[in-house]
Motif scaffolding. Structure first.
Motif, PDB file in Angstrom:
ATOM      1  N   GLU A   1      -2.956  14.346   5.617  1.00 28.62           N
ATOM      2  CA  GLU A   1      -3.266  13.033   5.053  1.00 28.62           C
ATOM      3  C   GLU A   1      -2.648  12.977   3.666  1.00 28.62           C
ATOM      4  O   GLU A   1      -2.907  13.841   2.828  1.00 28.62           O
ATOM      5  N   ILE A   2      -1.821  11.945   3.449  1.00 25.15           N
ATOM      6  CA  ILE A   2      -1.150  11.788   2.164  1.00 25.15           C
ATOM      7  C   ILE A   2      -1.447  10.406   1.587  1.00 25.15           C
ATOM      8  O   ILE A   2      -1.788   9.482   2.315  1.00 25.15           O
ATOM      9  N   GLU A   3      -1.335  10.315   0.265  1.00 25.16           N
ATOM     10  CA  GLU A   3      -1.612   9.054  -0.421  1.00 25.16           C
ATOM     11  C   GLU A   3      -0.576   8.843  -1.525  1.00 25.16           C
ATOM     12  O   GLU A   3      -0.218   9.780  -2.231  1.00 25.16           O
ATOM     13  N   ASN A   4      -0.117   7.602  -1.668  1.00 19.95           N
ATOM     14  CA  ASN A   4       0.834   7.305  -2.741  1.00 19.95           C
ATOM     15  C   ASN A   4       0.106   6.671  -3.932  1.00 19.95           C
ATOM     16  O   ASN A   4      -1.107   6.473  -3.903  1.00 19.95           O
ATOM     17  N   ASP A   5       0.866   6.348  -4.973  1.00 23.55           N
ATOM     18  CA  ASP A   5       0.271   5.789  -6.195  1.00 23.55           C
ATOM     19  C   ASP A   5      -0.378   4.438  -5.969  1.00 23.55           C
ATOM     20  O   ASP A   5      -1.300   4.050  -6.686  1.00 23.55           O
TER      21      ASP A   5
END
Length: 101
Positions: A38-42
């Motif tokens: 699971e990844i998240e950007n700004d």
């Protein structure tokens, strides 16, 4: 009929080259082949991706090839690591939130 024969030959050759990758406890906490990440950007956009072989991504939006720039950036990273992924519009930064196998 010729296309079917061609596809069957291709698949037979691929079967000979396939390698089964088993989970190892040494992988715990790091991103390797087969991981759900699971990844998240700004901007707060969250994506959940699985790193698989190039033959496994057909028809799946949540699978990425091990050969992709995103997967290469994720490999061997840990939770809370920031990765930079090259894109045609410039590098994008993502943070790893969660890793599972």
């Amino acid at each position: 009929m010729r296309q079917i024969d061609s596809k069957v030959r291709f698949l037979r050759k691929r079967l000979e080259a396939l390698k089964i990758v088993n989970y190892s406890p040494q992988q715990e906490g790091k991103v390797f082949f087969g991981a759900w990440v699971e990844i998240e950007n700004d901007a707060g956009d969250i994506k959940t991706l699985r790193i698989v072989g190039p033959d496994e991504i057909f028809g799946r939006n949540d699978y990425i090839s091990i050969d992709s720039p995103m997967a290469r950036a994720l490999l061997k990273q840990t939770v809370d690591s920031e990765i930079s992924v090259p894109t045609p519009t410039g590098p994008k930064t993502w943070t790893i939130n969660h890793i599972t196998y």
